[in-house]
Design a protein around this motif. Structure first.
Motif, PDB file in Angstrom:
ATOM      1  N   GLU A 392      27.126  44.304  17.983  1.00  0.00           N
ATOM      2  CA  GLU A 392      27.489  44.051  19.369  1.00  0.00           C
ATOM      3  C   GLU A 392      26.266  44.058  20.285  1.00  0.00           C
ATOM      4  OE1 GLU A 392      30.315  45.894  22.916  1.00  0.00           O
ATOM      5  OE2 GLU A 392      30.726  46.412  20.825  1.00  0.00           O
ATOM      6  N   ALA A 393      25.306  44.944  19.976  1.00  0.00           N
ATOM      7  CA  ALA A 393      24.113  45.021  20.818  1.00  0.00           C
ATOM      8  C   ALA A 393      23.320  43.718  20.764  1.00  0.00           C
ATOM      9  CB  ALA A 393      23.235  46.192  20.367  1.00  0.00           C
ATOM     10  N   LEU A 394      23.127  43.161  19.574  1.00  0.00           N
ATOM     11  CA  LEU A 394      22.369  41.919  19.454  1.00  0.00           C
ATOM     12  C   LEU A 394      23.134  40.744  20.052  1.00  0.00           C
ATOM     13  CD1 LEU A 394      20.764  42.271  15.898  1.00  0.00           C
ATOM     14  CD2 LEU A 394      19.610  42.374  18.112  1.00  0.00           C
ATOM     15  N   LEU A 395      24.452  40.716  19.871  1.00  0.00           N
ATOM     16  CA  LEU A 395      25.228  39.626  20.453  1.00  0.00           C
ATOM     17  C   LEU A 395      25.230  39.696  21.978  1.00  0.00           C
ATOM     18  CD1 LEU A 395      28.283  39.312  18.027  1.00  0.00           C
ATOM     19  CD2 LEU A 395      26.142  38.020  18.060  1.00  0.00           C
ATOM     20  N   ARG A 396      25.212  40.909  22.526  1.00  0.00           N
ATOM     21  CA  ARG A 396      25.114  41.030  23.977  1.00  0.00           C
ATOM     22  C   ARG A 396      23.771  40.492  24.472  1.00  0.00           C
ATOM     23  NH1 ARG A 396      27.362  44.878  27.510  1.00  0.00           N
ATOM     24  NH2 ARG A 396      29.039  44.999  25.968  1.00  0.00           N
ATOM     25  N   ALA A 397      22.699  40.787  23.744  1.00  0.00           N
ATOM     26  CA  ALA A 397      21.374  40.298  24.135  1.00  0.00           C
ATOM     27  C   ALA A 397      21.302  38.780  24.068  1.00  0.00           C
ATOM     28  CB  ALA A 397      20.307  40.923  23.229  1.00  0.00           C
ATOM     29  N   THR A 398      21.837  38.192  23.002  1.00  0.00           N
ATOM     30  CA  THR A 398      21.792  36.727  22.889  1.00  0.00           C
ATOM     31  C   THR A 398      22.657  36.077  23.973  1.00  0.00           C
ATOM     32  OG1 THR A 398      23.603  36.751  21.270  1.00  0.00           O
ATOM     33  CG2 THR A 398      21.369  36.806  20.402  1.00  0.00           C
ATOM     34  N   PHE A 399      23.767  36.731  24.339  1.00  0.00           N
ATOM     35  CA  PHE A 399      24.622  36.183  25.406  1.00  0.00           C
ATOM     36  C   PHE A 399      23.848  36.120  26.731  1.00  0.00           C
ATOM     37  CE2 PHE A 399      27.390  36.999  29.057  1.00  0.00           C
ATOM     38  CZ  PHE A 399      28.265  35.922  28.964  1.00  0.00           C
ATOM     39  N   ILE A 400      23.109  37.181  27.057  1.00  0.00           N
ATOM     40  CA  ILE A 400      22.350  37.204  28.313  1.00  0.00           C
ATOM     41  C   ILE A 400      21.320  36.080  28.344  1.00  0.00           C
ATOM     42  CG2 ILE A 400      20.683  38.541  29.657  1.00  0.00           C
ATOM     43  CD1 ILE A 400      22.205  41.056  28.829  1.00  0.00           C
ATOM     44  N   LEU A 401      20.601  35.875  27.224  1.00  0.00           N
ATOM     45  CA  LEU A 401      19.590  34.816  27.181  1.00  0.00           C
ATOM     46  C   LEU A 401      20.241  33.431  27.219  1.00  0.00           C
ATOM     47  CD1 LEU A 401      16.971  36.190  24.621  1.00  0.00           C
ATOM     48  CD2 LEU A 401      16.641  35.827  27.058  1.00  0.00           C
ATOM     49  N   ASN A 402      21.312  33.250  26.455  1.00  0.00           N
ATOM     50  CA  ASN A 402      21.990  31.942  26.452  1.00  0.00           C
ATOM     51  C   ASN A 402      22.566  31.603  27.822  1.00  0.00           C
ATOM     52  OD1 ASN A 402      21.611  31.006  23.785  1.00  0.00           O
ATOM     53  ND2 ASN A 402      23.175  32.416  23.028  1.00  0.00           N
ATOM     54  N   GLU A 403      23.145  32.603  28.486  1.00  0.00           N
ATOM     55  CA  GLU A 403      23.716  32.367  29.808  1.00  0.00           C
ATOM     56  C   GLU A 403      22.626  32.001  30.813  1.00  0.00           C
ATOM     57  OE1 GLU A 403      25.365  35.696  32.069  1.00  0.00           O
ATOM     58  OE2 GLU A 403      27.189  34.504  32.301  1.00  0.00           O
ATOM     59  N   ALA A 404      21.483  32.698  30.748  1.00  0.00           N
ATOM     60  CA  ALA A 404      20.380  32.400  31.659  1.00  0.00           C
ATOM     61  C   ALA A 404      19.882  30.972  31.445  1.00  0.00           C
ATOM     62  CB  ALA A 404      19.249  33.402  31.460  1.00  0.00           C
ATOM     63  N   GLN A 405      19.828  30.552  30.181  1.00  0.00           N
ATOM     64  CA  GLN A 405      19.365  29.191  29.889  1.00  0.00           C
ATOM     65  C   GLN A 405      20.385  28.158  30.377  1.00  0.00           C
ATOM     66  OE1 GLN A 405      17.152  28.410  26.283  1.00  0.00           O
ATOM     67  NE2 GLN A 405      18.572  26.761  25.753  1.00  0.00           N
ATOM     68  N   ASN A 406      21.667  28.420  30.164  1.00  0.00           N
ATOM     69  CA  ASN A 406      22.711  27.483  30.588  1.00  0.00           C
ATOM     70  C   ASN A 406      22.770  27.337  32.103  1.00  0.00           C
ATOM     71  OD1 ASN A 406      23.410  27.098  27.914  1.00  0.00           O
ATOM     72  ND2 ASN A 406      25.020  28.658  27.949  1.00  0.00           N
ATOM     73  N   LEU A 407      22.403  28.412  32.813  1.00  0.00           N
ATOM     74  CA  LEU A 407      22.426  28.369  34.278  1.00  0.00           C
ATOM     75  C   LEU A 407      21.116  27.856  34.871  1.00  0.00           C
ATOM     76  CD1 LEU A 407      24.233  31.769  35.013  1.00  0.00           C
ATOM     77  CD2 LEU A 407      25.204  29.455  35.153  1.00  0.00           C
ATOM     78  N   GLY A 408      20.167  27.453  33.997  1.00  0.00           N
ATOM     79  CA  GLY A 408      18.900  26.917  34.473  1.00  0.00           C
ATOM     80  C   GLY A 408      17.977  27.955  35.082  1.00  0.00           C
ATOM     81  N   MET A 409      18.126  29.196  34.666  1.00  0.00           N
ATOM     82  CA  MET A 409      17.320  30.274  35.233  1.00  0.00           C
ATOM     83  C   MET A 409      15.999  30.477  34.496  1.00  0.00           C
ATOM     84  SD  MET A 409      20.418  33.021  35.769  1.00  0.00           S
ATOM     85  CE  MET A 409      19.266  34.320  36.226  1.00  0.00           C
ATOM     86  N   LEU A 410      15.756  29.735  33.415  1.00  0.00           N
ATOM     87  CA  LEU A 410      14.550  29.940  32.609  1.00  0.00           C
ATOM     88  C   LEU A 410      13.556  28.808  32.834  1.00  0.00           C
ATOM     89  CD1 LEU A 410      16.119  31.084  29.203  1.00  0.00           C
ATOM     90  CD2 LEU A 410      15.549  32.459  31.220  1.00  0.00           C
ATOM     91  N   ASP A 411      12.302  29.158  32.958  1.00  0.00           N
ATOM     92  CA  ASP A 411      11.222  28.188  33.051  1.00  0.00           C
ATOM     93  C   ASP A 411      11.202  27.361  31.759  1.00  0.00           C
ATOM     94  OD1 ASP A 411       8.749  26.856  32.964  1.00  0.00           O
ATOM     95  OD2 ASP A 411       7.747  28.439  34.098  1.00  0.00           O
ATOM     96  N   PRO A 412      11.204  26.022  31.850  1.00  0.00           N
ATOM     97  CA  PRO A 412      11.202  25.195  30.626  1.00  0.00           C
ATOM     98  C   PRO A 412      10.032  25.493  29.702  1.00  0.00           C
ATOM     99  CG  PRO A 412      11.670  23.858  32.564  1.00  0.00           C
ATOM    100  CD  PRO A 412      11.265  25.210  33.072  1.00  0.00           C
ATOM    101  N   ASN A 413       8.910  25.974  30.253  1.00  0.00           N
ATOM    102  CA  ASN A 413       7.743  26.284  29.430  1.00  0.00           C
ATOM    103  C   ASN A 413       7.696  27.741  28.993  1.00  0.00           C
ATOM    104  OD1 ASN A 413       6.792  23.694  29.468  1.00  0.00           O
ATOM    105  ND2 ASN A 413       5.412  24.022  31.216  1.00  0.00           N
ATOM    106  N   SER A 414       8.736  28.509  29.293  1.00  0.00           N
ATOM    107  CA  SER A 414       8.723  29.930  28.936  1.00  0.00           C
ATOM    108  C   SER A 414       9.178  30.127  27.491  1.00  0.00           C
ATOM    109  CB  SER A 414       9.618  30.726  29.887  1.00  0.00           C
ATOM    110  OG  SER A 414      10.969  30.322  29.736  1.00  0.00           O
TER     111      SER A 414
END
Length: 900
Positions: A392-414
């Motif tokens: 559950e801990a790893l799936l929670r972490a991947t959810f946060i990163l995936n959600e940030a990417q889907n919402l366009g919150m991540l620098d394309p070069n990051s």
């Protein structure tokens, strides 16, 4: 007919002691362990043809050796290592002599870096040479079986340890025997934090008349520097010499016998640790260095002077109860330092987990000073407790990163990554490791990387390594000690500076073939990417490479052009350079890549094809892998040994099925339900804190072996202690009717208390005559033996072994249950104590349920009660304390002193 030697070979695994229990009739106290005989290798002082009379002629004078009490002298201990363009070929040689007046074991035990390939082992005993060859595993085993069937001396080992870093050979030799061991292995030296580090374990175990570590470095790119840190301690200041040229260097460490001593009058050696050589090479082009030789090319890629890419990082920290104490203190210290190193362009968050999962922030936040300071306060307030829910801990972490990417919150070069810090297996939520691995892989979708830090000696490092490699990351074992914080920071520094992403290597397809991995997710500053392949040098004068990658501010295209004959003159002139370094590096990279691909193969058919390719590569390049075995035999081929490197023991690689079982809840510290029934009246109880039990059982709690016997007919619990000496073996059950024998060996406390030495059970052995199986349980390992076949689990495992309808189930650090068909079962309970406790030691308890169908012929300290004999208690008298009267208990003519 007697044979040459008694061999006991432990290949890449720590030693396992002998505890054979083959008996029909055995007294309640056994004086000696049954002598161990390994598949026709009895201990013998001479062979049928007297070959022990030969001598090893090249040793010269062997006098003036310093011997321990065992009268074994170490004439020389030599390590020679040559690094040719990052390929290190290492040889470790030991020459020893048995100066005792009796036959005894001589041990050759060396540490091999994890990931290195062993390619040769030889042994010379009084001029008789044993050499090795690599064979497909089933073929090697067949040859071994044929040799054994023909009456030839044959020894076999199949190891199943998780930690495959030891190569250990043990040979029983007669007085005056001289023996030489020589092991060869090779590995690729990896670049970390802008330095190549070559680590050689130097642990001779005793003073050597001649001691030498000799390292030669040949780097066509040119050497920037060579450094030898004082890793063996201040004791050896000034002994190491370094000679450095433009492209070559020589490092020598030759302590005299006097310099080896721990003190001027000591007979023990101070040489006990790792000898480390660090260096780096010159770099002229950003496109990397191409080295072409003997039909292969190696591309070393390590660009510098690039701006770091911003990173999005989630720290996932295990705060379960097992992290309590120094582990958590050091983790908190390391995390506070790591958080301070985050750059302003970075985004981060924290997740801590035990049986529950908590987020410091539910989304990524910028690494501003205020946010970093708040995160430090959160970390500081953590108090470890509870279970471990990794899934559950790893799936929670991947959810946060995936959600940030889907919402366009991540620098394309990051660059996005997860760093997991844990010290154990899952105990809550999803428990099946393969399911966790699949879940994480599906959630990450190759979009970011997972890095794993495994803390402690009993962490399931192989699982962390698999799940990290599966998701474009890497794992590192962190030993839980005072240096934990420094080790964690060192690991973070390796991945904290991403310089490039989406790196692609391109070569002319008409000129090269069989290229290893050519696309990479990230490149981190201070590291190096290595690509290798075959090249058609007959029809090609120059080789060109084009590397494309995404940098902080632009898309990069880097070109490199090399003459295919550029290295020929330089390499052929150097007598120390390995002329096959390009071929070996290509094979090393290819086999490791295929092993990783096999672990993640989606279909059984693909996995089989990859296995065939690995096997062929192993045979072609003479290396031991999970699918090959090393045969070691003498020239006459009448004595043979077989050494295997195991596949992953958690996947049932060997004939006795070995598989994982989920961790069950740890109820009442693993004591079985049938041992916690409603209490019944107790006749005489010694002073113990254990609960009354409604079963035929032996339960060791705090003092000398303490027996609690429940007699169902009379509804009485009979309890007694046995006072015995450490090392003695007690017969607990011996039942000719069922063919079951159970013995226990006594171990003592570290020192006496109140003028009394407490004793415990340190080993418990089972023999099931009708099945021909033996089980040995110690405080370290659980071993099943079936003739020459054996399989071992450690207490850090949760798993099971099935053999001839006998099931051994291991619950990690808790208990072992042995089930024999539907007729009977036994449970052995592990009692752990603090390893630095001044008095107490780890010990075992055994529980035998009343349902076991022992025959009326059963005897032994517990077996004699199986048919509920008449028990007489008489002669009550004052004890040492007024509130503890004593009495005499009489059973079948045996008398015991009991106390209320």
């Amino acid at each position: 007919m007697k044979h040459l030697l008694c061999f006991l070979v432990f290949f890449l695994v720590s030693g396992v002691g002998s505890f054979d229990l083959v008996i029909d009739e055995i007294p309640d106290e056994v004086e000696n362990l049954i002598d161990l005989e390994i598949d026709g290798f009895p201990s013998s002082s001479k062979t049928r043809n007297g070959r022990y009379q030969r001598s090893t002629s090249d040793w010269g004078y062997v006098g003036d050796l310093v011997e321990d009490d065992d009268k074994i002298g170490l004439y020389s201990y030599k390590v020679q290592s040559t690094i040719t363009s990052r390929l290190a070929n290492t040889m470790i040689q030991a020459k020893m002599v048995n100066n005792a007046k009796r036959s005894q074991h001589i041990v050759f035990d060396v540490q091999v870096p994890k990931g290195a390939f062993i390619d040769n082992f030889t042994m010379d005993v009084n001029g008789i040479t044993f050499t090795s060859k690599i064979r497909e595993k089933s073929e090697a085993r067949k040859m071994y079986s044929q040799a054994k069937a023909k009456g030839k001396a044959a020894g076999i080992v199949r190891s199943n340890a998780l930690d495959m870093e030891n190569f250990k050979t043990e040979v029983n030799v007669p007085p005056g025997t001289r023996i030489q061991f020589e092991l060869h292995y090779h590995e690729m030296i990896r670049r970390k934090l802008s330095s190549y580090e070559h680590v050689i374990s130097v642990k001779p175990g005793r003073l050597a008349k001649h001691m030498e570590v000799d390292v030669r470095i040949i780097e066509p790119q040119g050497l920037r520097y060579v450094h030898v840190p004082n890793s063996l301690g201040d004791h050896f200041d000034g002994i190491t010499t370094i000679s450095k040229g433009e492209k070559k260097a020589h490092v020598s460490f030759k302590p005299t016998m006097a310099q080896q001593r721990k003190c001027p009058t000591c007979s023990s050696t101070a040489v006990d640790g790792n000898f480390v050589v660090q260096y780096d090479v010159n770099r002229e082009t950003t496109g990397g260095e191409l080295e072409i030789f003997n039909g292969y090319f190696i591309h070393f890629f390590a660009p510098e002077n690039l701006d770091p890419l911003p990173k999005n990082i989630l720290f996932v920290i295990d705060v379960s109860g097992s992290m309590w104490g120094l582990k958590m203190k050091q983790t908190i210290e390391a995390m506070k330092a790591i958080l301070s190193e985050l750059r302003a362009a970075d985004q981060f968050s924290l997740i801590d987990f035990n049986h529950n999962v908590r987020c410091w922030r539910d989304n990524l936040v910028s690494a501003t000073p205020a946010q970093v300071e708040d995160a430090k306060k959160y970390i500081q307030a953590i108090h470890p407790n509870g279970g471990t829910n990794i899934n559950e801990a790893l799936l929670r972490a991947t959810f946060i990163l995936n959600e940030a990417q889907n919402l366009g919150m991540l620098d394309p070069n990051s660059v996005s990554m997860i760093v997991l810090v844990s010290d154990g297996d899952p105990t809550v939520g999803e428990l099946k490791l393969t399911t966790i691995q699949k879940n994480v892989k599906q959630s990450i979708k190759d979009e970011f990387s997972l890095f794993c830090l495994g803390i402690g000696f009993d962490v399931d490092y192989d699982f962390l390594q698999r799940i990290a490699t599966d998701n474009r990351g890497m794992a590192q074992r962190i030993f839980g000690n005072q240096e934990t914080s420094a080790q964690m920071k060192n690991f973070y520094n390796q991945v904290s500076t991403p310089l490039l992403k989406k790196i692609q290597f391109n070569y002319p397809q008409e000129s090269v073939s069989d290229v290893t991995q050519s696309s990479f997710h990230n490149y981190f500053g201070g590291s190096e990417i290595v690509v290798a392949g075959k090249v058609d040098t007959e029809n090609l004068q120059h080789l060109e490479s084009i590397v494309t990658a995404t940098a902080a501010n632009a898309e990069l295209v880097m070109e490199t052009l090399r003459d295919v004959e550029e290295l020929d003159g330089f390499m052929k002139k150097d007598k120390y350079a390995d002329p096959e370094f390009t071929k070996k590096l290509w094979a090393y990279l290819t086999v490791n890549q295929m092993l990783a691909e096999r672990n993640t193969a989606p279909t059984a058919a693909l996995k089989r094809n990859i296995t065939k390719s690995i096997l062929q590569m192993s045979l072609d390049h003479h290396i031991v892998t999970p699918f090959t075995a090393m045969l070691i035999e003498n020239a006459e081929k009448d004595e043979i040994m077989l050494a295997d490197q195991p596949k992953d023991p958690r996947r049932g690689c060997c004939p006795g099925t070995l598989g994982l079982t989920p961790n069950a809840p740890n109820n009442n510290k693993g004591i079985p339900a049938w041992a916690n029934a409603t209490a019944v009246p107790v006749s005489y109880m010694p002073e113990q804190r254990s609960p009354p039990v409604s079963s035929l059982s032996i339960n060791r709690v705090d003092n000398d072996p303490h027996f609690i016997i429940h007699l169902p007919k009379s509804q009485r619990n009979i309890c007694f202690n046995i006072n015995s000496e450490p090392g003695k073996i007690l017969n607990l059950v011996s039942d000719p009717g069922t063919g079951v024998v159970v013995n226990g060996q006594i171990v003592g406390a570290k020192k006496t208390e109140n003028k009394k030495l407490n004793t415990y059970f340190g080993k418990i052995g089972f023999y099931f005559k009708n099945k021909g199986l033996k089980v040995e349980i110690t405080t370290k390992t659980i071993t099943l033996k079936d003739g020459s076949y054996s399989i071992t689990l450690s207490w850090s495992d949760t798993g099971h072994i099935i053999r001839r309808q006998l099931l051994i189930s291991v619950k990690k650090e808790s208990n072992v249950t042995i089930t024999v068909g539907e007729e009977m079962s036994f449970m052995v309970l592990l009692h752990r104590v603090w390893k630095n406790h001044p008095v107490n030691v780890d010990f075992l308890g055994i529980y035998i349920p009343p349902e076991n169908q022992l025959s009326p012929e059963a005897h032994g300290l517990i077996g004699q009660f199986a048919s509920e004999p008449e028990v007489y208690i008489h002669h009550q008298r004052p004890g040492q304390a007024p509130e503890k009267p004593q009495a005499t208990m009489e059973v079948k003519g045996n008398k015991f002193t009991v106390t209320r």
